[in-house]
Design a protein around this motif. Structure first.
Motif, mmCIF file in Angstrom:
data_model
loop_
_atom_site.group_PDB
_atom_site.id
_atom_site.type_symbol
_atom_site.label_atom_id
_atom_site.label_comp_id
_atom_site.label_asym_id
_atom_site.label_seq_id
_atom_site.Cartn_x
_atom_site.Cartn_y
_atom_site.Cartn_z
ATOM 1 N N UNK A 96 0.332 6.938 0.335
ATOM 2 C CA UNK A 96 -0.100 6.053 0.261
ATOM 3 C C UNK A 96 -1.136 5.477 -0.856
ATOM 4 N N UNK A 97 -1.430 4.436 -1.157
ATOM 5 C CA UNK A 97 -2.016 4.120 -2.301
ATOM 6 C C UNK A 97 -3.886 4.669 -1.874
ATOM 7 N N UNK A 107 0.454 -1.705 0.019
ATOM 8 C CA UNK A 107 -0.016 0.305 -0.262
ATOM 9 C C UNK A 107 0.797 1.031 -0.224
ATOM 10 N N UNK A 108 2.035 1.088 -0.116
ATOM 11 C CA UNK A 108 2.314 2.462 -0.517
ATOM 12 C C UNK A 108 2.615 2.848 -2.129
ATOM 13 N N UNK A 109 3.292 3.968 -1.862
ATOM 14 C CA UNK A 109 2.900 4.229 -3.498
ATOM 15 C C UNK A 109 4.221 5.822 -3.511
ATOM 16 N N UNK A 110 4.907 5.531 -4.979
ATOM 17 C CA UNK A 110 6.092 6.504 -5.059
ATOM 18 C C UNK A 110 5.839 7.126 -6.009
ATOM 19 N N UNK A 114 -16.052 0.009 -1.174
ATOM 20 C CA UNK A 114 -15.007 -1.043 -0.687
ATOM 21 C C UNK A 114 -14.265 -1.038 -0.904
ATOM 22 N N UNK A 115 -13.762 -0.228 -0.526
ATOM 23 C CA UNK A 115 -11.881 0.359 -0.496
ATOM 24 C C UNK A 115 -10.589 -0.450 -1.598
ATOM 25 N N UNK A 116 -11.813 -0.054 -2.687
ATOM 26 C CA UNK A 116 -10.815 -0.362 -3.556
ATOM 27 C C UNK A 116 -9.795 0.854 -4.078
ATOM 28 N N UNK A 117 -9.072 0.212 -4.745
ATOM 29 C CA UNK A 117 -7.237 1.720 -5.327
ATOM 30 C C UNK A 117 -8.138 1.999 -6.168
ATOM 31 N N UNK A 118 -7.861 3.167 -6.269
ATOM 32 C CA UNK A 118 -7.498 4.097 -7.562
ATOM 33 C C UNK A 118 -6.310 3.678 -8.883
ATOM 34 N N UNK A 119 -5.203 3.070 -8.002
ATOM 35 C CA UNK A 119 -4.531 3.150 -8.793
ATOM 36 C C UNK A 119 -4.317 2.078 -9.843
ATOM 37 N N UNK A 120 -5.468 0.725 -9.534
ATOM 38 C CA UNK A 120 -5.145 0.200 -10.190
ATOM 39 C C UNK A 120 -6.804 -0.450 -10.666
#
Lengths: 197, 355
Positions: free
Chosen positions: B261-262, B230-233, B268-274
């Motif tokens: 952080x992602x 859940x880290x993001x660079x 539903x805690x889905x991730x924007x990045x993916x």
């Protein structure tokens, strides 16, 4: 007649000449109403008119490499359509008066039939169109007869063998569904933005 | 005359239809006098009239669409290959020449011992799912290119990326999996990671979903950045401008990258990045300029800004990636207004609403 629209149409025309089918479709969709209404001056027979419109655009597509650049796309479309109409109506011999009338269309005549819808209206109309396409088949047919062909409830009753009550009820629920559906779609556009706030 | 209370009452009325749409003169007289008797229904009548007229246009479109479908079927008759048989000698000659060329190319390659990389390319508005030899699953976003090195899975596990990819890397402790982009290199053993490195964007980002990963920034000589799930660079692609982040207590030197952080974008805690890998278009507090780049790739269009101050406005929205472009633009402008219009077959111009 707006300048922007002129420029857009010339671009579409050039795209059509280079073989882009989506350009043909866009021109078709935006001129369909005016062409049909123009044809209704000469005949009530919508099926013949629809065929003539398709023949006109088929001609554009097949001759796309040899047809010239159009300075005024609308004018060119209308003139070609009129030639096609004379040919097609002659074939079906359903109409005579066209020969008597002056077969030249002037620009003023063309502009009378062109309609420009603003962006907002355009979206509303598209939402409504999609909602109509989602109606049950029977309801969609009745809506088309009533609101598109302008038949009265009585005339629809005769044409479809349904009772007048049934025709009215079906159209009534179709109108309610359209209202609900279009409101819902407006909401759906805003909803994603609300989720996060 | 019957009683009219709602818009529907008017819409369903035959006489009102003849007045509003067909403009029957006797109906016009009748309805004008009705309006005089019921001035309180003025707005209701006006709206019913607008609804009926919008419905007319919509019905013309429905009819046009149905009729166009008939035309479309006639547009491209299948090409018959009669000529093929007659001119088989030409084809035979052509394939002979082709064969010679391929042999020559093969010999050339062999002698110069060039490493053969396999390239996977997606066009705008296209996505691909790729399974590599080691079992790694890769989803390649639109307008991207993934080069897989020669000997992948045997002597190395190295890929090069321009664009965006979501990777579920298979576990293999002996051979680390590396992703090289213009600005950084990612080293992992077995993990799920999303890397975004488009050539026409200013920032590049790597988001770790699970497992662990090391990031090496190419223009920095410092130690690799170790990512936890859940880290993001986020790092700039070209000039190493110092955009010093306060969220970086670990590193002593001021860095030109950010550790974030992602972003979860829904309940539903889905991730924007993916999200793109799940057929979603998600923008979280993203400037319109960057949204435009995603839309350009996704719908294969060009977007031009007439005023640059609009492009920096930030928007948050989520869509299904099959949503029509027009609907996407409409809902964006409903939160912070802008205008747009088509200025070419595949070009859209965005401009400011006049105050």
């Amino acid at each position: 007649m707006s300048k922007d629209r002129d420029i857009l149409e010339i671009q579409l025309w050039e795209a059509l000449q280079s073989g882009e089918q989506s350009a043909l479709q866009q021109l078709y969709m935006s001129y369909y109403k005016s062409l049909l209404q123009y044809g209704m001056r000469y005949t009530e027979d919508r099926d013949t008119l629809k065929d003539s419109i398709n023949n006109t655009f088929l001609y554009f597509w097949e001759k796309r490499e040899s047809i010239g650049t159009a300075n005024h796309v609308g004018n060119y479309i209308f003139k070609s359509y009129q030639r096609q109409l004379v040919k097609d109506l002659d074939r079906t011999t359903k109409f005579e008066a066209l020969h008597e009338s002056n077969t030249n269309i002037d620009i003023a005549d063309v502009e009378e039939f062109q309609f420009i819808i603003s962006q907002e209206e355009n979206t509303r109309v598209t939402i409504l169109k999609n909602a109509i396409l989602q109606l049950p088949k029977r309801q969609r047919e009745l809506v088309l007869l009533r609101y598109y062909e302008g038949l009265s409830y009585e005339e629809i009753t005769v044409k479809t063998n349904l009772s007048k009550r049934a025709v009215y009820n079906q159209i009534h629920s179709a109108i309610n569904a359209l209202k609900k559906d279009t409101n819902l779609q407006n909401l759906k556009q805003i909803l994603p933005l609300l989720i996060l706030f | 005359m019957r009683v009219y209370q709602s818009i529907q009452d008017f819409i369903l009325d035959e006489s009102f239809f003849r007045y509003a749409v067909q403009q029957d003169p006797s109906e016009i007289v009748k309805w004008e006098s009705y309006l005089k008797d019921h001035p309180e229904q003025g707005t209701l009548i006006q709206r019913a009239k607008q609804e009926l007229l919008a419905m007319q246009d919509a019905l013309y479109l429905v009819d046009a669409q149905q009729n166009y479908a008939r035309l479309a079927a006639q547009l491209n008759p299948p090409v018959r290959n009669v000529r093929l048989k007659k001119k088989w000698t030409y084809y035979a000659a052509a394939s002979l020449i082709l064969l010679c060329l391929i042999t020559a190319l093969y010999i050339f390659q062999y002698h110069f011992n060039k490493p053969e990389t396999t390239a996977y390319v997606t066009l705008p508005a296209e996505k691909k799912t790729i399974k590599l030899a080691d079992g790694t699953l890769i989803k390649l976003n639109a307008d991207s290119k993934l080069d897989v090195a020669a000997g992948f899975g045997k002597t190395n596990r190295a890929v090069k990326l321009v664009g965006e990819a979501y990777m579920e890397v298979a576990k293999n402790k002996a051979l680390p999996f590396t992703v090289t982009t213009q600005a950084l290199q990612v080293r992992v053993l077995g993990t799920t990671i999303n890397v975004r490195a488009y050539a026409n964007e200013e920032l590049t980002a790597a988001s770790l979903i699970e497992g662990s990963a090391e990031i090496i920034l190419k223009n920095k000589s410092e130690a690799p950045i170790l990512l936890k799930p859940m880290d993001k660079v986020v790092a700039p692609i070209s000039s190493p401008q110092a955009s010093i982040s306060t969220e970086l207590p670990v590193h002593k030197k001021p860095a030109d990258y950010k550790l974030e952080s992602v972003t979860h974008y829904d309940a539903e805690q889905r991730l924007a990045e993916t999200s793109w890998a799940d057929q979603k278009l998600v923008f979280v507090n993203e400037p319109l300029s960057s949204i435009a780049k995603t839309l350009e790739r996704w719908y294969n269009i060009k977007i031009e800004f007439q005023n640059s101050d609009i492009s920096s406005r930030k928007y948050t929205a989520a869509f299904d990636d099959r949503e029509e472009l027009q609907n996407v633009l409409q809902s964006l402008r409903s939160s912070l207004p802008f205008n747009y219009r088509k200025i070419g077959p595949r070009t859209i111009s965005i401009y400011l609403t006049n105050p």
